[in-house]
Design an enzyme around this catalytic site. Structure first.
Site, short mmCIF file in Angstrom:
data_model
loop_
_atom_site.label_atom_id
_atom_site.label_comp_id
_atom_site.label_asym_id
_atom_site.label_seq_id
_atom_site.Cartn_x
_atom_site.Cartn_y
_atom_site.Cartn_z
N ASP A 1 -8.68 8.00 2.22
CA ASP A 1 -7.57 7.16 2.62
C ASP A 1 -6.31 8.05 2.63
O ASP A 1 -6.34 9.15 2.07
CB ASP A 1 -7.45 6.02 1.58
CG ASP A 1 -6.18 5.24 1.71
OD1 ASP A 1 -6.03 4.56 2.73
OD2 ASP A 1 -5.34 5.31 0.80
N ASP B 1 -2.29 6.92 2.68
CA ASP B 1 -1.12 6.51 1.88
C ASP B 1 -1.56 6.08 0.48
O ASP B 1 -2.41 5.21 0.33
CB ASP B 1 -0.40 5.32 2.55
CG ASP B 1 0.27 5.71 3.85
OD1 ASP B 1 0.69 6.86 3.98
OD2 ASP B 1 0.38 4.84 4.73
N ASP C 1 -7.19 4.51 -2.85
CA ASP C 1 -6.35 4.11 -3.99
C ASP C 1 -6.21 2.61 -4.17
O ASP C 1 -5.67 2.17 -5.18
CB ASP C 1 -4.93 4.68 -3.81
CG ASP C 1 -4.19 3.99 -2.67
OD1 ASP C 1 -4.69 4.02 -1.53
OD2 ASP C 1 -3.13 3.40 -2.92
O1 PGA Z 1 -0.25 1.99 6.06
C1 PGA Z 1 -0.90 1.20 5.35
O2 PGA Z 1 -0.68 -0.02 5.22
C2 PGA Z 1 -2.05 1.73 4.55
O3 PGA Z 1 -2.33 3.07 4.76
P1 PGA Z 1 -3.64 3.64 4.01
O4 PGA Z 1 -4.82 2.88 4.58
O5 PGA Z 1 -3.61 5.09 4.36
O6 PGA Z 1 -3.44 3.39 2.54
MG MG Z 2 -3.94 3.70 0.48
#
Ligand code: PGA
Ligand code: MG
Length: 222
Positions: A6, A8, A165
């Site tokens: 993942d 963020d 996360d």
């Molecule tokens: O931008 C988002 O809402 C989430 O991003 P992610 O899936 O990389 O955690």
């Molecule tokens: Mg994330």
């Protein structure tokens, strides 16, 4: 093995960049920016959901029209919001070590494709990933399993570990039936024990060990 990450809250803390976009967009509407804590808690289900939560938090009435307009303004800025993102400790070394060990690395994010690609480029990660699947590239988003399964398919298939996360990532892995390593220092809201996971870790120094265990588990299952 394939190791899919993942973005963020897992590889990078991008909340300061997203918070800065909120400052521009909400400022135009005469509203206070999001706090960093609000921003972290709004990330995970993609930019449309984030914009809905941002509007609700500042008392902006959501209609299809108001959402479309504010979302359009938001994503127009989002692509340039890369300057404040930082890697979590140990990420750069962990990615280099895993890549050098011959693992294939992938990225699966609910961040829209343009800002996702912009931040990947900005952080120097372009050569790192064998596959990138970001929001909007297929007609599905996490926690549906399709984005993760597509990432694995683009990597050529085979045994995979997913690293994320959030509650959304844990649920995505469960639905895709892919082993999951939970990074505990990102944007999760639930206690670790309440989130389905096969491993959890609080520093990327631990990841190599987890990958070795995942490979061993996979070999034992064959
Ligand atoms: O931008 C988002 O809402 C989430 O991003 P992610 O899936 O990389 O955690
Ligand atoms: Mg994330």
């Amino acid at each position: 093995m394939n190791i899919v990450f993942d973005l963020d809250g897992t590889l990078i803390d991008s909340a300061p960049d997203i918070q800065a976009v909120s400052e521009i967009i909400l400022g135009q509407l005469g509203k206070e920016p999001l706090t960093i804590a609000e921003t972290r808690s709004f990330v995970g289900e993609g930019a449309k959901v984030l914009v809905s939560r941002m509007m609700a938090a500042r008392g902006i009435e959501e209609t299809p029209e108001s959402h479309a307009r504010i979302y359009g303004d938001f994503v127009a800025q989002y692509e340039y919001a890369v300057e404040k993102a930082v890697f979590y400790p140990g990420v750069v070394d962990a990615l280099a070590v895993l890549k050098a060990a011959g693992h294939r690395l992938g990225l699966c994010t609910n961040k829209p494709e343009l800002p996702a690609r912009a931040v990947i480029r900005h952080m120097g990660l372009e050569p790192t990933f064998d596959a990138v699947v970001a929001a909007g590239m297929i007609d599905s988003r996490k926690p549906e399993p399709d984005m993760l399964l597509k990432t694995v398919e683009d990597m050529g298939g085979g045994a995979t570990l997913y690293v994320g996360d959030s509650e959304i990532d844990a649920e995505t892995a469960r639905r895709a039936e892919i082993p999951f390593a939970l990074y505990t220092e990102g944007y999760r809201k639930s206690p670790i024990a309440a989130m389905p996971h096969d491993w959890s870790f609080d520093h990327f120094d631990r990841l190599q060990e987890i990958v070795i265990e995942a490979v061993a588990r996979q070999t034992a299952a064959e």
